[in-house]
Design a protein around this motif. Structure first.
Motif, PDB file in Angstrom:
ATOM      1  N   ASP A  15       0.828  -1.212   0.000  1.00  0.00           N
ATOM      2  CA  ASP A  15       0.000   0.000   0.000  1.00  0.00           C
ATOM      3  C   ASP A  15       0.862   1.262   0.000  1.00  0.00           C
ATOM      4  O   ASP A  15       0.552   2.234  -0.677  1.00  0.00           O
ATOM      5  N   LYS A  35      -3.136  -3.608  -6.147  1.00  0.00           N
ATOM      6  CA  LYS A  35      -3.439  -2.321  -5.535  1.00  0.00           C
ATOM      7  C   LYS A  35      -4.536  -1.605  -6.310  1.00  0.00           C
ATOM      8  O   LYS A  35      -4.553  -1.622  -7.528  1.00  0.00           O
ATOM      9  N   LEU A 133      -8.345  -0.954   3.093  1.00  0.00           N
ATOM     10  CA  LEU A 133      -8.075  -0.695   1.679  1.00  0.00           C
ATOM     11  C   LEU A 133      -9.410  -0.536   0.969  1.00  0.00           C
ATOM     12  O   LEU A 133     -10.291  -1.388   1.088  1.00  0.00           O
TER      13      LEU A 133
END
Length: 168
Positions: A15, A35, A133
């Motif tokens: 991240d 990602k 996330l």
């Protein structure tokens, strides 16, 4: 075999880095991270299955909160809702992970899509948050949103239908 803390550290490192995709494999156990798209953990070795049930144990606890909602929608309008969920001509946009469903990028913004909106292959339809996330979910089909199957803030399971789309 991966420990949960090791997986969390890997997620934090990916991240904070500039890479978009990461794959790590040890002794037949494989972790693959993408990602801004999807976080996927695949199990190959039997040893890894010890970690997978930990994630799956939270899924049954979440499932009762999510499962009754579609049943309630089907009861008031059985002619419209019940056939549409099982209608093979409609494309289902499903959750790629366990997480929290959000219809908008933030509480003050309008929803990404609503019933009747036209979507394209790369149209973002929602966000699923998993482990801090925020993963944008794309329609992956051209068509019209027919039904939104979950409510904003609901917990969703891997593979759970989120939207029904009448494909063009």
């Amino acid at each position: 075999m991966f420990k949960i803390q090791e997986i969390r550290e890997i997620i934090k490192l990916v991240d904070s880095s500039s890479i978009d995709e990461f794959v790590y494999e040890v002794d037949g156990a494989k972790v693959k991270l993408k990602k801004n798209n999807v976080v996927v953990t695949e199990t190959v070795a039997p040893k890894k299955e010890v970690v997978a049930p930990v994630v799956q144990q939270s899924v049954p606890a979440e499932a009762p909160a999510v499962t009754p909602a579609p049943a309630k929608e089907e009861a008031p309008a059985p002619a419209a809702a019940a056939p549409s969920v099982n209608d093979p001509s409609l494309h289902k946009i499903v959750s790629p992970m366990v997480g929290t469903f959000y219809q908008a990028p933030n509480p003050d913004s309008p929803a990404y899509v609503k019933v009747g909106d036209k979507v394209g292959d790369e149209t973002i339809v929602c966000i699923v948050e998993a482990m801090k996330l925020f993963n944008e979910i794309e329609a992956e089909v051209q068509g019209e949103i027919v039904e939104i199957l979950v409510k904003d803030g609901d917990l969703v399971e891997y593979g759970q239908p989120l939207f029904l789309v009448k494909a063009e």
